[in-house]
Design a protein around this motif. Structure first.
Motif, mmCIF file in Angstrom:
data_model
loop_
_atom_site.group_PDB
_atom_site.id
_atom_site.type_symbol
_atom_site.label_atom_id
_atom_site.label_comp_id
_atom_site.label_asym_id
_atom_site.label_seq_id
_atom_site.Cartn_x
_atom_site.Cartn_y
_atom_site.Cartn_z
ATOM 1 N N ILE A 51 0.837 -1.207 0.000
ATOM 2 C CA ILE A 51 0.000 0.000 0.000
ATOM 3 C C ILE A 51 0.872 1.258 0.000
ATOM 4 O O ILE A 51 0.634 2.200 -0.753
ATOM 5 C CB ILE A 51 -0.948 0.004 1.227
ATOM 6 N N ILE A 52 1.932 1.242 0.840
ATOM 7 C CA ILE A 52 2.839 2.399 0.893
ATOM 8 C C ILE A 52 3.480 2.634 -0.472
ATOM 9 O O ILE A 52 3.531 3.762 -0.979
ATOM 10 C CB ILE A 52 3.928 2.197 1.980
ATOM 11 N N GLY A 53 3.954 1.535 -1.093
ATOM 12 C CA GLY A 53 4.587 1.647 -2.396
ATOM 13 C C GLY A 53 3.642 2.250 -3.430
ATOM 14 O O GLY A 53 4.004 3.172 -4.168
ATOM 15 N N LEU A 54 2.394 1.742 -3.434
ATOM 16 C CA LEU A 54 1.412 2.255 -4.393
ATOM 17 C C LEU A 54 1.078 3.710 -4.103
ATOM 18 O O LEU A 54 0.992 4.541 -5.007
ATOM 19 C CB LEU A 54 0.135 1.410 -4.329
ATOM 20 N N PHE A 95 3.970 2.845 12.256
ATOM 21 C CA PHE A 95 5.155 3.688 12.092
ATOM 22 C C PHE A 95 5.662 3.776 10.661
ATOM 23 O O PHE A 95 5.911 4.881 10.175
ATOM 24 C CB PHE A 95 6.236 3.281 13.098
ATOM 25 N N PRO A 96 5.810 2.611 9.962
ATOM 26 C CA PRO A 96 6.156 2.763 8.538
ATOM 27 C C PRO A 96 5.101 3.552 7.764
ATOM 28 O O PRO A 96 5.444 4.369 6.904
ATOM 29 C CB PRO A 96 6.257 1.320 8.026
ATOM 30 N N SER B 28 8.650 0.285 -2.082
ATOM 31 C CA SER B 28 8.294 -0.929 -1.347
ATOM 32 C C SER B 28 9.540 -1.643 -0.840
ATOM 33 O O SER B 28 9.592 -2.084 0.307
ATOM 34 C CB SER B 28 7.478 -1.878 -2.231
ATOM 35 N N MET B 29 10.557 -1.735 -1.692
ATOM 36 C CA MET B 29 11.782 -2.417 -1.286
ATOM 37 C C MET B 29 12.479 -1.673 -0.144
ATOM 38 O O MET B 29 12.992 -2.293 0.789
ATOM 39 C CB MET B 29 12.750 -2.557 -2.477
ATOM 40 N N ASP B 30 12.487 -0.324 -0.222
ATOM 41 C CA ASP B 30 13.104 0.466 0.845
ATOM 42 C C ASP B 30 12.447 0.164 2.193
ATOM 43 O O ASP B 30 13.119 -0.111 3.186
ATOM 44 C CB ASP B 30 12.940 1.967 0.550
ATOM 45 N N TYR B 31 11.122 0.226 2.194
ATOM 46 C CA TYR B 31 10.400 -0.024 3.436
ATOM 47 C C TYR B 31 10.566 -1.461 3.904
ATOM 48 O O TYR B 31 10.662 -1.737 5.091
ATOM 49 C CB TYR B 31 8.913 0.342 3.283
ATOM 50 N N GLN B 125 13.274 3.752 14.366
ATOM 51 C CA GLN B 125 13.786 3.386 13.045
ATOM 52 C C GLN B 125 13.141 4.207 11.934
ATOM 53 O O GLN B 125 13.812 4.690 11.036
ATOM 54 C CB GLN B 125 13.540 1.887 12.824
ATOM 55 N N PHE B 126 11.823 4.364 12.007
ATOM 56 C CA PHE B 126 11.124 4.988 10.885
ATOM 57 C C PHE B 126 10.956 6.495 11.007
ATOM 58 O O PHE B 126 10.864 7.194 10.012
ATOM 59 C CB PHE B 126 9.763 4.328 10.667
ATOM 60 N N LEU B 127 10.865 7.016 12.230
ATOM 61 C CA LEU B 127 10.579 8.449 12.364
ATOM 62 C C LEU B 127 11.706 9.236 13.028
ATOM 63 O O LEU B 127 11.634 10.452 13.129
ATOM 64 C CB LEU B 127 9.266 8.645 13.138
#
Lengths: 160, 163
Positions: A51-54, A95-96, B28-31, B125-127
């Motif tokens: 979902i984030i990627g899209l 968080f992501p 997507s790969m980064d995340y 990690q993320f923020l």
């Protein structure tokens, strides 16, 4: 690997070694639980990552920031706070998701409101909370949590 | 099921708009890699906490704690356990029956909800550290205040919790 990731892994490793030192069986049991919950949460994480990627690939940052960016102001914060209160997703994934909101132009304020309401308020679990802890307590807790979430968000926006 | 569906939707979308393929895939790969670096560690911590700090320990200590000690214990015990918030409701109910202060219960539930240690690691990690520390400290302050307000409002009427 970032320094943060290294620190987190080091901390977990130290705790694990201490766990083994204290009680071998318990530590093994912890690891089994960890593996189980890792596989349990994996599909949800992959869904959110797609979902984030899209979202970052398709929705222009200008669109997102219109709702939760600088120009949306306090209304944007309230909106995201309300979305967070209604959504029922594991906090780890918040968080992501929040990071991707930031990346696409959301304000720190909106992101802070989202995280706080998402974790503290549960509209989906409210009936259960009322049954176990009473109507008054549950409503007070959820209602006031929304107010403090907005205050915390505004203050974070001011500080950062 | 849902994952497969999501995957297919993503595949269809990027085949309709091939120019977006790179952006979607890279993001997507980064995340995914950021998550992969910390997720096993976070899960190990959650496993350890859940085995080494059983429910009874929390109930025993928090049930009789008072004053500022009660507040700090409520924060501490709230940040250690794992699992979604609704798991804590029955514990909170037991604590109330054992005579714990309403304010401490509120603090305990709030800490459980939004400043659990494994969760904070993912936030770090993320923020980033500034965001995490700012939210952590503001949360502790306001959750404490909220505890007193809720306690006061509960006592003002009847002081007993129904249900």
């Amino acid at each position: 690997m970032s320094i943060t990731a290294i620190l987190i892994n080091a901390f977990a490793l130290v705790c694990l070694i201490y766990g083994f030192y204290r009680d071998r069986d318990k530590a093994v049991k912890s690891l089994k639980k960890a593996a189980k919950s890792l596989f349990g949460i994996l599909p949800t994480i992959l869904i959110i990552i797609i979902i984030i990627g899209l979202m970052l690939g398709f929705v222009p940052p200008a669109e997102i920031s219109r709702f939760v960016g600088e120009q949306s102001g306090i209304l944007g914060v309230l909106l995201v706070g309300a979305v967070g209160a209604v959504l029922h997703i594991p906090a780890l994934i918040a968080f992501p998701l929040a990071a991707s909101m930031l990346e696409s132009g959301a304000t720190v304020m909106a992101v802070a409101a989202f995280i706080t309401t998402l974790t503290m308020i549960g509209i989906v679990t409210l009936p259960m909370e009322i049954k176990i802890l009473g109507k008054k307590f549950a409503l007070l807790r959820n209602g006031l949590s929304f107010i403090i979430a907005i205050i915390i968000a505004i203050l974070i926006g001011v500080i950062l | 099921m849902l994952l497969a569906g999501m995957f297919i939707v993503a595949l269809i979308l990027v085949s309709i708009y091939p120019d977006r393929r790179g952006a979607v895939f890279n993001t997507s790969m980064d995340y995914l890699t950021e998550m992969a670096f910390i997720l096993p560690a976070v899960m190990v911590l959650m496993g350890l906490f859940s085995v080494y700090i059983p429910e009874e320990t929390v109930v025993k200590h928090l049930g009789k704690a008072s004053g500022s000690k009660g507040f700090f214990l409520a924060i501490l015990f709230g940040t250690l356990p794992t699992g979604p918030l609704y798991v804590a409701f029955p514990m909170a109910s037991t604590l109330i029956k054992k005579g714990a202060r309403i304010s401490n219960i509120v603090v305990f539930l709030s800490a459980w909800a939004c400043i659990k240690i494994p969760q904070e690691m993912v936030e770090l990690q993320f923020l980033g550290p500034e965001f995490m520390l700012a939210r952590l400290s503001l949360t502790i302050i306001f959750v404490g205040l909220m505890g007193f307000v809720i306690e006061w409002m509960m006592k003002r009427t009847n002081g007993v919790i129904d249900g």
